[in-house]
Design an enzyme around this catalytic site. Structure first.
Site, PDB file in Angstrom:
ATOM      1  N   SER A  28       0.818  -1.215   0.000  1.00 60.84           N
ATOM      2  CA  SER A  28       0.000   0.000   0.000  1.00 60.84           C
ATOM      3  C   SER A  28       0.850   1.264   0.000  1.00 60.84           C
ATOM      4  O   SER A  28       0.732   2.108  -0.889  1.00 60.84           O
ATOM      5  CB  SER A  28      -0.925   0.004   1.220  1.00 60.84           C
ATOM      6  OG  SER A  28      -1.600   1.245   1.327  1.00 60.84           O
ATOM      7  N   ARG A  49      10.329  -9.469  -2.818  1.00 55.98           N
ATOM      8  CA  ARG A  49      10.609 -10.848  -3.217  1.00 55.98           C
ATOM      9  C   ARG A  49       9.697 -11.270  -4.370  1.00 55.98           C
ATOM     10  O   ARG A  49       8.526 -10.863  -4.427  1.00 55.98           O
ATOM     11  CB  ARG A  49      10.467 -11.803  -2.029  1.00 55.98           C
ATOM     12  CG  ARG A  49       9.108 -11.826  -1.375  1.00 55.98           C
ATOM     13  CD  ARG A  49       9.148 -12.618  -0.079  1.00 55.98           C
ATOM     14  NE  ARG A  49       7.886 -12.538   0.638  1.00 55.98           N
ATOM     15  CZ  ARG A  49       6.900 -13.405   0.492  1.00 55.98           C
ATOM     16  NH1 ARG A  49       7.009 -14.406  -0.353  1.00 55.98           N
ATOM     17  NH2 ARG A  49       5.778 -13.279   1.190  1.00 55.98           N
ATOM     18  N   ASP A  84       4.259  -4.686   9.750  1.00 60.44           N
ATOM     19  CA  ASP A  84       4.950  -4.615  11.042  1.00 60.44           C
ATOM     20  C   ASP A  84       5.473  -5.967  11.505  1.00 60.44           C
ATOM     21  O   ASP A  84       6.589  -6.080  12.019  1.00 60.44           O
ATOM     22  CB  ASP A  84       3.998  -4.070  12.124  1.00 60.44           C
ATOM     23  CG  ASP A  84       3.726  -2.588  11.979  1.00 60.44           C
ATOM     24  OD1 ASP A  84       4.533  -1.897  11.328  1.00 60.44           O
ATOM     25  OD2 ASP A  84       2.701  -2.124  12.510  1.00 60.44           O
ATOM     26  N   GLU A  85       4.643  -7.010  11.317  1.00 58.46           N
ATOM     27  CA  GLU A  85       4.960  -8.300  11.919  1.00 58.46           C
ATOM     28  C   GLU A  85       6.095  -9.036  11.225  1.00 58.46           C
ATOM     29  O   GLU A  85       6.609 -10.028  11.757  1.00 58.46           O
ATOM     30  CB  GLU A  85       3.710  -9.198  11.968  1.00 58.46           C
ATOM     31  CG  GLU A  85       3.119  -9.582  10.618  1.00 58.46           C
ATOM     32  CD  GLU A  85       2.099  -8.584  10.091  1.00 58.46           C
ATOM     33  OE1 GLU A  85       1.308  -8.971   9.216  1.00 58.46           O
ATOM     34  OE2 GLU A  85       2.095  -7.410  10.552  1.00 58.46           O
ATOM     35  N   HIS A 109       5.951   3.887   9.999  1.00 58.79           N
ATOM     36  CA  HIS A 109       5.281   3.630  11.277  1.00 58.79           C
ATOM     37  C   HIS A 109       6.363   3.156  12.227  1.00 58.79           C
ATOM     38  O   HIS A 109       7.146   2.261  11.892  1.00 58.79           O
ATOM     39  CB  HIS A 109       4.188   2.585  11.124  1.00 58.79           C
ATOM     40  CG  HIS A 109       3.507   2.221  12.410  1.00 58.79           C
ATOM     41  ND1 HIS A 109       3.160   3.164  13.361  1.00 58.79           N
ATOM     42  CD2 HIS A 109       3.111   1.019  12.916  1.00 58.79           C
ATOM     43  CE1 HIS A 109       2.575   2.557  14.382  1.00 58.79           C
ATOM     44  NE2 HIS A 109       2.539   1.266  14.143  1.00 58.79           N
ATOM     45  N   GLU A 196      -6.077   3.446  16.303  1.00 57.62           N
ATOM     46  CA  GLU A 196      -6.575   2.249  15.626  1.00 57.62           C
ATOM     47  C   GLU A 196      -7.424   1.390  16.552  1.00 57.62           C
ATOM     48  O   GLU A 196      -8.497   0.917  16.160  1.00 57.62           O
ATOM     49  CB  GLU A 196      -5.391   1.409  15.121  1.00 57.62           C
ATOM     50  CG  GLU A 196      -4.614   2.030  13.970  1.00 57.62           C
ATOM     51  CD  GLU A 196      -3.316   1.311  13.680  1.00 57.62           C
ATOM     52  OE1 GLU A 196      -2.682   1.632  12.669  1.00 57.62           O
ATOM     53  OE2 GLU A 196      -2.911   0.432  14.487  1.00 57.62           O
ATOM     54  N   GLU A 228     -28.720   1.707   8.912  1.00 58.67           N
ATOM     55  CA  GLU A 228     -28.681   2.684  10.000  1.00 58.67           C
ATOM     56  C   GLU A 228     -27.373   2.662  10.779  1.00 58.67           C
ATOM     57  O   GLU A 228     -26.927   3.705  11.266  1.00 58.67           O
ATOM     58  CB  GLU A 228     -29.863   2.450  10.961  1.00 58.67           C
ATOM     59  CG  GLU A 228     -31.230   2.715  10.356  1.00 58.67           C
ATOM     60  CD  GLU A 228     -31.398   4.158   9.893  1.00 58.67           C
ATOM     61  OE1 GLU A 228     -30.738   5.057  10.461  1.00 58.67           O
ATOM     62  OE2 GLU A 228     -32.179   4.387   8.953  1.00 58.67           O
ATOM     63  N   SER A 253     -30.215  16.857  11.629  1.00 59.37           N
ATOM     64  CA  SER A 253     -31.434  17.455  12.178  1.00 59.37           C
ATOM     65  C   SER A 253     -31.251  17.824  13.649  1.00 59.37           C
ATOM     66  O   SER A 253     -30.359  17.299  14.329  1.00 59.37           O
ATOM     67  CB  SER A 253     -32.596  16.467  12.054  1.00 59.37           C
ATOM     68  OG  SER A 253     -32.393  15.365  12.931  1.00 59.37           O
TER      69      SER A 253
END
Length: 334
Positions: A28, A49, A84-85, A109, A196, A228, A253
């Protein structure tokens, strides 16, 4: 004290002129940052890879991916944009042995650097440049001539030269067009995890599911409950995004606004706030990081089972059917 914010005038792309930037991972963030940097005139090498869709995607975008080790060997600036992992293992095996004094080790990060799963060697500065948006937005906004706001943070003992490299990098991906906020790796990591878990993913997901389940259990149609409690959430979040809570309350409203003020605090109670503080403490003390690291060491069995169970929730089944009827939303299915 107000945050320090940098813009285009504060960053000099020529700082990167004779540098090679390695982007490790073409997911990403990787695909977006790599393409933006290349379009800004930077020399970019991709570490990815072979055998997967991200490798093929990098090739389709005109890159020639190499191994993480080879990319690191070629580069002066190495940005680890892998999940991360997996970062710690890849770092130990393929990155750390090939770093040279004077290199800069980057991330978007700070999880692994903050919790010392990735420890830069002597002579290598740590640098964080974190776009505050998903990769596809980082790319699309750049192509439009805009940018996504970013954070910048330096590792302990990093030089002002590294800050200039970070600002130039942020400019290269479009961040200085929108503003780059100076922070610390600890602050970025801890606030990101908290947001998060408590609001953006964990909090909202559980609130949506609980609302849906409450209406269905009371005998209302699942389709009505879906609209809803989930579908219309986008309308409200868009108003938040445009003008904060005040603009949302101005736009709905008076009945909805009154219900917001009088019933919202009955959902987010003192007990909820106490649990938020407990979660923040678990992040600050490293308990969450330890839990997530150990989960992955064990093959992530509980994580994968929980993912599977949640994908089978009635909310998801109802939503899948309804989204097929709404061609305008460009529905995505996992």
């Amino acid at each position: 004290m107000p945050a320090k914010i940098y813009y285009d005038k504060d960053a000099d792309l020529s700082v990167l002129k004779d540098k090679t930037i390695a982007i490790l991972g073409y997911g990403s963030q990787g695909h977006a940052q790599a393409q933006n940097l290349r379009d800004s005139g930077c020399n970019v090498v991709i570490g990815q890879r072979p055998g997967g869709p991200n490798y093929d995607l990098a090739v389709s975008h005109g890159f020639k991916p190499v191994s993480a080790a080879e990319a690191t060997e070629q580069a002066d600036i190495v940005n680890i944009l892998l999940p991360d992992e997996v970062q710690a293992d890849v770092y130990r095996e393929s990155v750390r042995p090939h770093l040279k004094p004077g290199d800069v080790l980057m991330c978007s990060h700070g999880f692994n650097i903050h919790f010392e799963q990735v420890v830069p060697p002597q002579g290598v500065d740590a640098l964080l440049v974190a776009p505050k948006g998903p990769g596809h937005l980082v790319r699309s906004e750049f192509e439009k001539g805009g940018g996504v706001p970013c954070l910048i943070a330096l590792g302990e003992g990093a030089s002002d030269k590294t800050r200039q490299i970070g600002l130039a990098y942020a400019k290269g991906i479009g961040g200085t067009r929108a503003g780059v906020i100076e922070t610390t790796i600890a602050e970025e990591t801890e606030t990101d995890l908290f947001g998060e878990q408590v609001v953006l993913c964990g909090g909202v997901s559980e609130l949506v599911k609980a609302g849906f389940e409450t209406l269905v259990e009371a005998g209302y149609q699942p389709e009505m409950a879906y609209f809803e409690c989930l579908h219309e959430l986008k309308l409200i979040v868009d108003l938040f995004y445009q003008g904060g809570l005040n603009y949302m309350r101005y736009s709905v409203s008076n009945t909805a606004e009154y219900g917001d003020y009088t019933r919202g605090p009955r959902i987010i109670t003192d007990e909820t706030r106490a649990e938020m503080r407990k979660i923040l403490n678990e992040i600050q003390t490293g308990k969450f990081a330890r839990d997530w690291i150990l989960e992955n060491k064990g093959g992530a069995a509980a994580f994968k089972a929980t993912r599977r169970i949640n994908r089978q929730h009635q909310l998801e089944q109802v939503g899948r059917d309804l989204r097929r009827l709404m061609s305008w939303i460009n529905a995505k299915e996992v």
